[in-house]
Design an enzyme around this catalytic site. Structure first.
Site, PDB file in Angstrom:
ATOM      1  N   GLY A  12     -82.210 -39.447 -44.013  1.00  0.00           N
ATOM      2  CA  GLY A  12     -83.359 -38.934 -43.278  1.00  0.00           C
ATOM      3  C   GLY A  12     -84.546 -38.836 -44.212  1.00  0.00           C
ATOM      4  O   GLY A  12     -84.457 -39.158 -45.394  1.00  0.00           O
ATOM      5  N   GLY A  13     -85.663 -38.418 -43.645  1.00  0.00           N
ATOM      6  CA  GLY A  13     -86.866 -38.296 -44.441  1.00  0.00           C
ATOM      7  C   GLY A  13     -86.674 -37.340 -45.596  1.00  0.00           C
ATOM      8  O   GLY A  13     -87.207 -37.529 -46.680  1.00  0.00           O
ATOM      9  N   GLY A  73     -83.589 -36.186 -46.841  1.00  0.00           N
ATOM     10  CA  GLY A  73     -82.347 -36.166 -47.585  1.00  0.00           C
ATOM     11  C   GLY A  73     -81.277 -37.038 -46.958  1.00  0.00           C
ATOM     12  O   GLY A  73     -81.452 -37.596 -45.877  1.00  0.00           O
ATOM     13  N   VAL A 128     -77.394 -37.646 -45.429  1.00  0.00           N
ATOM     14  CA  VAL A 128     -76.439 -36.888 -44.642  1.00  0.00           C
ATOM     15  C   VAL A 128     -75.041 -37.453 -44.874  1.00  0.00           C
ATOM     16  O   VAL A 128     -74.842 -38.670 -44.836  1.00  0.00           O
ATOM     17  CB  VAL A 128     -76.788 -36.955 -43.142  1.00  0.00           C
ATOM     18  CG1 VAL A 128     -75.807 -36.117 -42.343  1.00  0.00           C
ATOM     19  CG2 VAL A 128     -78.202 -36.479 -42.910  1.00  0.00           C
ATOM     20  N   ASP A 172     -90.945 -33.999 -36.384  1.00  0.00           N
ATOM     21  CA  ASP A 172     -90.404 -35.352 -36.506  1.00  0.00           C
ATOM     22  C   ASP A 172     -89.475 -35.624 -35.330  1.00  0.00           C
ATOM     23  O   ASP A 172     -88.342 -36.064 -35.503  1.00  0.00           O
ATOM     24  CB  ASP A 172     -89.689 -35.511 -37.856  1.00  0.00           C
ATOM     25  CG  ASP A 172     -89.519 -36.979 -38.240  1.00  0.00           C
ATOM     26  OD1 ASP A 172     -90.174 -37.835 -37.614  1.00  0.00           O
ATOM     27  OD2 ASP A 172     -88.733 -37.267 -39.153  1.00  0.00           O
TER      28      ASP A 172
END
Ligand SMILES: *[C@@H]1O[C@H](CO)[C@@H](O)[C@H](O)[C@H]1NC(C)=O
Ligand SMILES: *[C@@H]1O[C@H](CO)[C@@H](O)[C@H](O)[C@H]1NC(C)=O
Length: 984
Positions: free
Chosen positions: A673-674, A676, A678, A805
């Site tokens: 993701g933007g 970090g 997952v 987002d």
């Protein structure tokens, strides 16, 4: 209608009245020109152009007015839902054209240089459209009197130069456009006839020069939402006709200048959200003021006594300043006083008695001051009142009984005062009351059984008072009750069994009372209970086994007289302390008090650090709000001191720090993701979690700063902001918001532990190789669920949470394809003050979903999420991605959809072909909602609450409704402002 709009409306009427409509034949070339115009412009579903036929006279065309010689003088087609590119080439050949009014439509494209050929124009309105690109030179339009180009998406250089010859200009409206940043040019100050100047929100910087005093015919001056700095020039005092002055949300400094008192016609003045200082004495003479908003500045001194004589004042907002002294006692007693917010100052003395004298008052917000005296009895009859907040003052006496029963009041907050007396049975009439906060006073007496009639109650806080008697069993009838704080009182008797009927209860605190007898087993059936504190009472008997089925983040039964065995599933280390001070209890496996069978496999030396405790089976109401800090003093030696971290939660199912940390590796990576990566973590017991590893919070996103631990990025710097966010997010509980079980934070790393959702993201299901056949009903349910999740974030949290987002890849689907809003990496919690004006200043989001206002204001609020959600709805209906090559250059799904809404056929043609014909009409209903959500102007978008309603009704949305606000000139929202006390 705001006063501004009303004024504009009158102007328009005036213009219309000046016209004489004489039917007459037109020249054949004018017919041809207008038929070309008809061919270029389309309208959604009104038949504007029905009369535009070659066998008709142009003077009979709808929207056309002719001169006596039969030539077209005016085109009035504003607010007709027109789309297409304006054919100026044809229009500007109409030799007698004086008025061109195309405002408030869906017109697109750029404005061509042909505009300069419309030399006869006196009135030009192209505002509130969807244009792009810069404005061409239009300096030859020197006869213009009225020019409206606001809110239309124009960018590039501000058209100062084009204005230099327009000495006859009366109205100039260029605000709400993403022009390049520049100071106000001197050309403007030579427009001596101007009486209407709207330049809000169009990237103006620099100072407000003294030459503003030249424009002494100005009635309205709006410069808000820019970056104006420096002081307000004294010359502003020359604008003696000024009726409205809007300069809020700038960076102005200094005092209100001497001479401001000359603005005696001023009715609306808003200078809030600046850095102004000094006292308010220059405003003493402005006795025509209707609305005065100066909040979020550094004003000091007293509120002038003269304000009490302002007979027209209805709205006064002065919160967050340094004002002191008393409030004029006659304040609000003249006009239909509506709203006061003087919170967060150092005001003293009594509350003025007559602000609701005319029966109109809606909000009384006087929190965080030093007010003294009693609540005037007059407010007991103020049936219009919706918010009554006087918390954090030094008020005393008895609360007038009628206050408890105000029929429209949503919130009564009198916490942190010295009130006495009791809550009366009048509360039965408080049908709208959602929040009753009376903690930290000297209230006493019994809680009336009639409290159950206040059926809207969501939060009750009576803590730290002297209430006594039994807790009324009728409280069980409060089906919306989410939190009940009764701690530190003198309630006696038993805990009512009926509390188990409060199906929404998540926090129950009855600590430190005089309650006796057994804990009712019904508490174990509260489906959403998150924290339970019954400590320091005289409760006896056994702990009901039913409590084992609760999923609590806090359990405190300490210091009672409980006996018998602690149920097995509660006998876990996380509840260390939860049962202390109950000499009669024994446990199978806790060492802190008497063991029943002396057997424990739990050893303190094992470094089984139980860091997060999770409801195993992904059952609903998880959201273990636990929030722990793991502070390793020496990283290499992972021997944590017991006192270095704080465990307040418990587990039914536990996992170890190692189990999580060891899973943070490449093969478990399931998403990036933007903010970090997952990872999917499969626990040894078979349960699954999603763990997000957050990058360095300083670097915004994606940028990794490696630490000595290979996979873990270093976190440093402003971690408190991160912590605050996690804390808030961890308390979010909604079936359509992904559950954050806990965060693990150390000096080296930040991990967020979420529920794992097996069906991945909506993006995957719609657009990738892992696509699924989603039927319309499923898509509709996804739309509705996701909308409810966002509605919750925006409207139900203590403070609004803006996601920032929203996109289909952040909408995850559970095993039943029910949606959950995920990834709060960019979320911002709107700080408390200033409702509508709240916005955050960081650009964020994902291409294709970003609301247009990001492009120029650098400010976003909830409405930016609404835009992004509209894009998701379009994806659901069309099955297409936000950006696709099909859409052509520079275009996204929003403009693609809007270019396909001209006819019913074209609308149906863009509905996903996988949706059966019979359901396409339903899908179009949702598409209409999507179009509303993606309105260019944030103010025109619905709230998420509105979106949920519309989706639920699945009624065709009324496009008319979104553009009635033709003037769009004042899009300000009144400051709804107060701060929320964190619940105890
Ligand atoms: C205004 O903004 C422009 C563009 O960012 C900048 O070059 C200029 O220095 C600014 N002027 C003032 C007075 O701040
Ligand atoms: C305000 O009005 C007074 C009296 O008419 C005048 O003397 C003074 O110059 C004015 N101030 C400004 C700033 O125009």
């Amino acid at each position: 209608m705001s006063a501004t709009n009303a004024f504009r409306w009158n102007l328009c009427l005036l213009c219309l009245l000046c016209l004489v409509c004489l039917p007459s034949g037109a020249t054949s070339d004018e017919i041809q020109l207008l038929l070309k115009v008809k061919a270029e412009l389309q309208n959604f579903d009104i038949d504007v152009f029905d009369s535009w036929e070659s066998n008709n006279s142009v003077c009979n065309f709808r929207g056309i007015t002719c001169n006596p010689d039969g030539r077209v003088r005016e085109i009035e087609l504003s607010n007709q839902r027109l789309s297409g590119v304006v054919p100026l080439e044809s229009i500007c050949q109409l030799e007698s054209l004086e008025k061109l009014s195309l405002g408030a439509n869906f017109l697109q494209g750029t404005i061509s240089g042909d505009l300069n050929k419309c030399v006869g124009l006196q009135y030009l309105d192209l505002g509130n459209n969807l244009f792009t690109g810069p404005l061409p030179d239009f300096s030859s339009l020197s006869g213009l009197k009225h020019l409206y180009l606001n809110s239309s998406g124009f960018s590039g250089l501000f058209p100062w130069k084009s204005l230099q010859n327009m000495s006859g200009l009366i109205s100039l409206s260029l605000g709400d456009n993403p022009f390049e940043r520049s100071p106000i040019a001197e050309e403007v100050f030579k427009l001596y006839d101007l009486n209407w100047l709207y330049l809000s929100n169009c990237s103006i910087n620099g100072t407000l020069p003294p030459e503003i005093g030249n424009l002494n015919k100005l009635i309205n001056l709006e410069l808000s939402d820019n970056s104006l700095s420096g002081e307000i020039p004294a010359e502003i005092g020359k604008l003696s006709k000024l009726w409205q002055l809007e300069i809020y949300a700038n960076e102005l400094t200094g005092k209100i200048p001497v001479g401001f008192r000359n603005l005696t016609n001023l009715e609306n003045f808003d200078a809030s959200d600046n850095n102004l200082e000094g006292d308010l004495s220059e405003l003493r003479f402005l006795n025509q003021l209707v609305s005065l908003q100066l909040f979020d500045n550094s004003f000091s001194g007293q509120i002038p006594e003269e304000f009490g004589e302002f007979r027209r004042l209805v709205n006064l907002s002065l919160f967050s300043n340094n004002l002191s002294g008393p409030i004029p006692q006659k304040l609000g007693s003249w006009a239909d006083f509506d709203y006061i917010d003087v919170s967060e100052n150092s005001l003293t003395g009594p509350i003025p008695p007559d602000m609701c004298k005319n029966g109109k008052m809606k909000e009384l917000l006087m929190l965080q001051n030093k007010f003294t005296g009693e609540i005037p009895v007059t407010y007991a009859n103020c049936s219009t009142l919706t918010r009554f907040r006087v918390n954090n003052n030094s008020l005393s006496g008895t609360v007038p009984a009628g206050i408890w029963g105000l029929p429209n009041v949503n919130i009564i907050d009198i916490t942190m005062n010295a009130f006495e007396g009791s809550i009366t049975s009048d509360i039965a009439k408080a049908k709208s009351l959602g929040q009753l906060f009376v903690g930290n006073n000297r209230l006493s007496g019994e809680l009336p059984v009639e409290i159950s009639k206040a059926s809207s109650l969501v939060s009750i806080d009576l803590s730290n008072n002297q209430f006594s008697g039994e807790i009324p069993a009728t409280i069980g009838e409060l089906k919306n009750l989410g939190s009940l704080y009764l701690q530190n009182n003198m309630f006696s008797g038993s805990i009512p069994m009926a509390l188990g009927s409060c199906d929404s209860l998540s926090d129950l605190n009855i600590a430190h009372n005089l309650l006796s007898s057994k804990i009712p087993s019904s508490l174990g059936s509260l489906p959403t209970l998150n924290s339970l504190n019954l400590s320091e009472n005289q409760l006896s008997g056994e702990i009901p086994a039913s409590l084992s089925s609760l999923r609590l983040s806090l359990l405190d039964l300490s210091h009672n007289r409980l006996t018998g065995r602690v149920p097995q599933s509660l006998s876990i280390e996380a509840y260390n302390g939860s049962f202390a001070g109950n000499a009669g209890l024994c446990s199978p496996n806790i060492s802190f008090f008497r063991r029943c069978p002396p057997d424990s496999r739990m050893s303190r030396e094992q470094r089984t650090l139980i860091v997060c405790f999770v409801i195993g089976s992904m059952v609903l109401l998880g959201s273990l709000a636990g929030f722990f800090f793991l502070k390793s003093k020496e990283k290499d030696d992972r021997s944590f001191k017991d006192d270095s971290w704080d465990v307040k939660s418990f587990h039914v199912l536990s996992f170890t720090e190692d189990e999580i940390l060891n899973s943070i590796k490449q093969e478990n990576l399931i998403g990036k993701g933007g903010s970090g990566n997952v990872y999917k973590v499969s626990l040894s017991n078979g349960n699954e979690l999603a763990v997000k590893h957050i990058w360095n919070s300083d670097s915004g996103g994606g940028k990794k700063t490696r630490s000595s631990t290979p996979m873990l990025a270093k976190r440093s710097g402003k971690s408190s902001e991160f912590d605050a966010e996690v804390q808030t997010l961890s308390s979010i509980r909604h079936v359509n918001v992904v559950k954050l079980y806990c965060s693990i934070t150390s000096e080296d790393s930040s991990l967020l532990v979420y529920e794992y959702l097996p069906n991945g993201s909506l993006w995957d299901r719609l657009h990738t190789s892992r696509k699924m056949e989603l039927d319309w009903e499923t898509r509709y349910e996804i739309a509705l669920g996701a909308a409810k999740g966002l509605e919750y974030l925006h409207h139900s949290c203590e403070r609004p949470v803006i996601h920032r987002d929203v996109k289909s890849s952040n909408i995850l689907l559970d095993e039943f394809l029910k949606p959950r809003i995920a990834d709060f990496g960019l979320a911002k919690i709107v700080q408390a003050n200033g409702g509508g004006k709240d916005s955050t200043h960081v650009i964020a989001g994902t291409h294709g979903y970003i609301a247009p206002e990001y492009g120029y204001t650098y400010k976003v609020n909830e409405k930016s999420d609404v835009y992004s959600f509209g894009v998701v709805l379009m994806e659901l209906v069309t099955g297409k991605r936000p950006i696709e090559p099909d859409y052509g250059e520079n275009r996204d799904i929003v403009s693609w959809v809007s270019s396909n809404i001209k006819t019913r056929e074209s609308v149906l043609s863009i509905v996903d072909s996988r949706i059966p014909e019979a359901l396409k009409e339903d899908a179009v209903k949702v598409l209409r909602i999507a179009i509303l959500c993606t309105a260019r102007l944030p103010a025109l978008r619905p709230t998420m609450r509105g979106v949920v309603q519309m989706i639920e009704e699945a009624e065709p949305c009324r496009l008319v409704g979104i553009i009635v606000n033709k003037d769009g000139v004042t899009k300000k929202m009144e400051g709804k402002t107060e701060k929320f006390n964190p619940s105890p």
